[in-house]
Write a protein that holds these residues in place. Structure first.
Motif, PDB file in Angstrom:
ATOM      1  N   GLY A  32      -2.191 -15.761   4.876  1.00  0.00           N
ATOM      2  CA  GLY A  32      -1.097 -16.063   3.964  1.00  0.00           C
ATOM      3  C   GLY A  32       0.238 -15.605   4.517  1.00  0.00           C
ATOM      4  O   GLY A  32       1.243 -16.330   4.453  1.00  0.00           O
ATOM      5  N   VAL A  33       0.252 -14.405   5.075  1.00  0.00           N
ATOM      6  CA  VAL A  33       1.482 -13.869   5.670  1.00  0.00           C
ATOM      7  C   VAL A  33       1.933 -14.725   6.849  1.00  0.00           C
ATOM      8  O   VAL A  33       3.119 -15.029   7.007  1.00  0.00           O
ATOM      9  N   LEU A 126       7.413 -16.190  -0.861  1.00  0.00           N
ATOM     10  CA  LEU A 126       7.604 -15.099   0.098  1.00  0.00           C
ATOM     11  C   LEU A 126       7.856 -13.777  -0.615  1.00  0.00           C
ATOM     12  O   LEU A 126       7.194 -12.761  -0.337  1.00  0.00           O
ATOM     13  N   GLY A 127       8.805 -13.771  -1.547  1.00  0.00           N
ATOM     14  CA  GLY A 127       9.133 -12.540  -2.264  1.00  0.00           C
ATOM     15  C   GLY A 127       7.970 -12.029  -3.089  1.00  0.00           C
ATOM     16  O   GLY A 127       7.690 -10.821  -3.124  1.00  0.00           O
ATOM     17  N   GLY A 128       7.251 -12.940  -3.752  1.00  0.00           N
ATOM     18  CA  GLY A 128       6.127 -12.534  -4.575  1.00  0.00           C
ATOM     19  C   GLY A 128       4.961 -12.005  -3.766  1.00  0.00           C
ATOM     20  O   GLY A 128       4.377 -10.965  -4.087  1.00  0.00           O
ATOM     21  N   PHE A 129       4.618 -12.686  -2.688  1.00  0.00           N
ATOM     22  CA  PHE A 129       3.475 -12.297  -1.865  1.00  0.00           C
ATOM     23  C   PHE A 129       3.699 -10.926  -1.238  1.00  0.00           C
ATOM     24  O   PHE A 129       2.819 -10.058  -1.270  1.00  0.00           O
ATOM     25  N   TRP A 130       4.902 -10.712  -0.682  1.00  0.00           N
ATOM     26  CA  TRP A 130       5.191  -9.421  -0.051  1.00  0.00           C
ATOM     27  C   TRP A 130       5.187  -8.291  -1.060  1.00  0.00           C
ATOM     28  O   TRP A 130       4.721  -7.183  -0.777  1.00  0.00           O
ATOM     29  N   GLU A 343       2.956  -1.895  -7.078  1.00  0.00           N
ATOM     30  CA  GLU A 343       3.578  -3.225  -7.127  1.00  0.00           C
ATOM     31  C   GLU A 343       5.082  -3.124  -7.352  1.00  0.00           C
ATOM     32  O   GLU A 343       5.870  -3.815  -6.702  1.00  0.00           O
ATOM     33  N   SER A 344       5.508  -2.263  -8.281  1.00  0.00           N
ATOM     34  CA  SER A 344       6.942  -2.102  -8.531  1.00  0.00           C
ATOM     35  C   SER A 344       7.636  -1.516  -7.313  1.00  0.00           C
ATOM     36  O   SER A 344       8.742  -1.955  -6.933  1.00  0.00           O
ATOM     37  N   ALA A 345       7.004  -0.529  -6.670  1.00  0.00           N
ATOM     38  CA  ALA A 345       7.579   0.043  -5.458  1.00  0.00           C
ATOM     39  C   ALA A 345       7.634  -1.003  -4.349  1.00  0.00           C
ATOM     40  O   ALA A 345       8.598  -1.063  -3.575  1.00  0.00           O
ATOM     41  N   GLY A 346       6.601  -1.869  -4.292  1.00  0.00           N
ATOM     42  CA  GLY A 346       6.620  -2.955  -3.316  1.00  0.00           C
ATOM     43  C   GLY A 346       7.760  -3.918  -3.560  1.00  0.00           C
ATOM     44  O   GLY A 346       8.374  -4.430  -2.612  1.00  0.00           O
TER      45      GLY A 346
END
Length: 400
Positions: A32-33, A126-130, A343-346
């Motif tokens: 995916g990346v 992109l933003g969501g996956f990362w 997830e929030s930190a990501g």
């Protein structure tokens, strides 16, 4: 924050991963990346034929890159809140579907508006996956091997960095730029199939809301860590954005020489991913600190002593080696420092990187126009040393 606050979600994540280490799912994340980052980089190698075919200027076509970065930044801050009640498996699969539709829409674009819509979809994916990647990894494998799993995932970034631009340019010249994006859609579909086959159910965790981002940022050391991340990536992108004019004007090489040096950089990042995982087993603080120190020293050395092809190529490759360890190290830091709200930190991490891309490129451009490319490298080195000082003095780390 008490030790109990950390221990509860951490032990829960550890027991879940210990029950079934999902290396197949790690490979699915890597694919995916690769698809996402490859699609992000493709316009850089296809800008001229895209602009000519759509009858727009290259500058207007270049806004496709800007749109992707801007939407990725916003998505990284919103994704955990908007999808807080959804199984993460469904969210990741949905983001892969967005990747496929993005590439198909770009391939079928007849005007700038269609092109930008396609790239907006890519920015969302992109933003969501990362944002979800680090938190997902800590649920797929035991905590002790999270750095190794992250290094495998970031191999997808390195592969995309090495292959997307040269292969896109070469294949596009043979079959046309639209078919390159169709090929990217096929790769996205392959990643989707593997994800459907391997990703386990991942029920939502944490208390994702808009206030959670502020709460996480206010925790001891987290704000300083995000500031350090911003500095590291700003220093890197100021350097990397203007490496070609440096090689052409200072080192004195042509297009083929530039391609060879950048290929060396890309290959070195492969080994940097692995190096990061190895060093993290010994010391997280050392790993986080030594990489910006090495990169800063290389930037200053190139600005003062650049001009010899062999030496410059070696220093650029060493930069790639050091930078390859950076995202692995910081993603691992997130899983250990904020395990209950990874997830929030990501999301904060991805937002900082996208802001750094814009800041590094813009500030570097101003310095380049005013004082030449060597001044950009000096500024990059100073920013990277400041990042190392921030890490040593203010960022909290703990062993696995």
């Amino acid at each position: 924050m008490t030790d109990a606050t950390i221990a509860a979600p951490e032990s829960e994540a550890e027991s879940e991963a210990d029950a079934r280490p999902a290396w197949g799912a790690v490979i699915a994340m890597t694919l995916g990346v690769f698809g996402l980052v490859g699609a992000e980089f493709l316009p850089a190698s296809l800008l001229t034929p895209m602009a000519a075919d759509l009858r727009i200027s290259e500058g207007m076509a270049g806004q496709a890159v800007t749109a992707t970065a801007a939407v990725a930044l916003v998505t990284s801050l919103l994704i955990t809140v908007v999808t807080r009640k959804l199984d993460r498996r469904l969210v990741l699969i949905g983001l892969s579907v967005l990747l496929i539709f993005s590439n198909l829409l770009v391939a079928m674009s007849s005007n700038l508006a269609m092109l930008l819509v396609g790239r907006v979809l890519l920015g969302m994916a992109l933003g969501g996956f990362w944002t979800l990647s680090a938190a997902t990894m800590m649920r797929l494998v035991p905590e002790a091997v999270v750095p190794k799993a992250l290094s495998v995932m970031f191999l997808g970034v390195s592969a995309a960095t090495v292959f997307a631009a040269p292969v896109g340019s070469y294949v596009g010249d043979i079959v046309g730029w639209r078919n390159v994006f169709l090929g990217a859609a096929v790769l996205g579909a392959l990643a989707l199939v593997v994800q459907l086959a391997t990703l386990p159910s991942l029920p939502p965790r944490g208390h994702s809301r808009f206030g959670t981002l502020v709460e996480v940022l206010a925790r001891p050391g987290v704000g300083f860590a995000m500031f350090a991340i911003l500095l590291v990536f700003t220093g890197h992108f100021a350097f990397f954005t203007y490496i070609r004019p440096f090689l052409e004007t200072v080192t004195g090489v042509g297009v083929e020489g530039v391609a060879a040096v950048l290929l060396g950089f890309g290959i070195a990042t492969f080994f940097g991913n692995y190096l990061g995982a190895v060093l993290l087993e010994r010391s997280m603080r050392l790993t986080l600190t030594i990489m910006p120190v090495v990169m800063g020293a290389l930037a200053l050395s190139l600005s003062m002593f650049g001009g010899d092809l062999v030496a410059d190529a070696a220093m650029v490759a060493l930069w790639g080696l050091a930078f390859g360890a950076v995202p692995v190290a910081w993603s691992t830091w997130i899983t250990r420092a904020v395990p209950d709200e990874a997830e929030s930190a990501g999301g904060l991490f991805v937002a900082a990187i996208n802001f750094a891309i814009a800041t590094g490129a813009a500030a570097g451009g101003a310095l380049f126009d005013a004082n030449g490319v060597s001044s950009v490298f000096v500024a990059s080195g100073v920013v990277l040393f400041l990042a190392a000082i921030t890490i040593v003095s203010a960022v909290h780390t703990r062993p696995a």
